[in-house]
Design an enzyme around this catalytic site. Structure first.
Site, short mmCIF file in Angstrom:
data_model
loop_
_atom_site.label_atom_id
_atom_site.label_comp_id
_atom_site.label_asym_id
_atom_site.label_seq_id
_atom_site.Cartn_x
_atom_site.Cartn_y
_atom_site.Cartn_z
CE1 TYR A 119 -3.12 -2.93 0.20
CE2 TYR A 119 -3.59 -2.39 2.48
CZ TYR A 119 -3.81 -3.16 1.37
OH TYR A 119 -4.73 -4.19 1.44
N PRO B 262 -15.23 -3.97 1.41
CG PRO B 262 -15.02 -3.17 3.58
CD PRO B 262 -14.21 -3.56 2.39
#
Length: 284
Positions: free
Chosen positions: A64, A210
């Site tokens: 990341y 999500p």
């Protein structure tokens, strides 16, 4: 930890008990999950506020940024409050924005684990996850190296990301696997066989994406009307559904905004009836 406001239930991952509504750090980086955040100070505020709100499970990865999210986490939170669990991943390299070539060579996984320890300012990584299975490398080597690192005390627990039930079962022959992390949300449920298998065997299921990076929460979207009916935001409703779906579910919604973080955390306060769950699933 102070100002603990989350009401989400808890789960034990290995021997670590955490609240089931965690935080994912991917969105703290620049566009394409590449480079530093647009607003460094807000990223630091988001991380610190998440802990103030009771988040004690923070998910990140060496890729990341690369490295940016891990460095931000350490800057914001180290030395870490008691009970805060940091999970990181290795196994994907970065050649540019939105580019993620897998590399599962044992020497590379070891290198990244040791560097993550330094960046995160940890003595032991609580949960080290294989970010992807590299088809060019035997699985026994890709899982065997984290097992060796675990034996050396550099990592505490081992998890997998984006795997099938069969791959999980093969990995379990090599090491104890305490978590799996697959794409899963209200609109994308292909991983349900893995989720059900994880629930049956007490393995934490960490759904990445999500909220479909805001796609489920957009104004005028499929959840918008239902959310207004329930006096909630679409993102809260989508997260509440995940928490309701299985006791091993550990959603990790990410954001670069304190306001969005606080909105997401209120999902733990929403109780859904069986009829409401069915209505949500039929709507998306």
């Amino acid at each position: 930890m102070t100002d603990t406001t989350t009401t989400s239930p808890t789960i034990t991952i290995g021997d670590l008990t955490v609240h089931r509504l965690g935080f994912g750090s991917m969105q703290l980086t620049g566009p394409g999950v590449w480079g530093p955040p647009k607003d460094h100070d807000e990223a630091i505020r988001v991380l610190r506020r998440s802990v103030e709100l009771g988040v004690d499970f923070i998910d990140t990865a060496d890729s990341y940024g690369p490295y940016v999210a891990e460095e931000l986490i350490a800057e914001a939170l180290a030395p870490y409050p008691d009970g805060v669990v940091i999970a990181t991943k290795a196994g994907l390299t970065r050649t540019g924005p939105n580019e993620w070539p897998p590399v599962g060579r044992p020497e590379y996984l070891r290198q990244e684990a040791i560097q993550s320890l330094r960046r995160l300012e940890l003595d032991t990584i609580d949960l080290f996850q294989l970010h992807r299975i590299d088809e060019k490398v035997p699985l026994e080597d890709q899982v065997g190296e984290p097992k060796q690192l675990q034996d050396e005390g550099k990592i505490r627990h081992i998890g997998l990301s984006e795997v099938s039930v069969e791959q999980l079962q093969e990995a379990q022959k090599i090491a104890t696997i305490v978590s799996v992390q697959n794409l899963y949300n209200l609109a994308k449920r292909d991983a349900e066989p893995l989720l059900d298998h994880a629930a049956e065997h007490g393995i934490a299921f960490i759904p990445w994406f999500p909220l479909a990076t805001g796609g489920l929460a957009k104004e005028g979207g499929k959840l918008d009307e239902l959310a207004k009916k329930h006096a909630a935001s679409p993102s809260q409703l989508a997260l509440a559904w995940l928490l309701h779906r299985s006791p091993v579910m550990v959603p990790i919604p990410g954001t670069s905004s304190v306001a969005h973080l606080e909105d997401n955390m209120r999902a733990a306060d929403i109780a859904l009836s069986a009829d409401e769950v069915q209505e949500l699933e039929q709507a998306v």
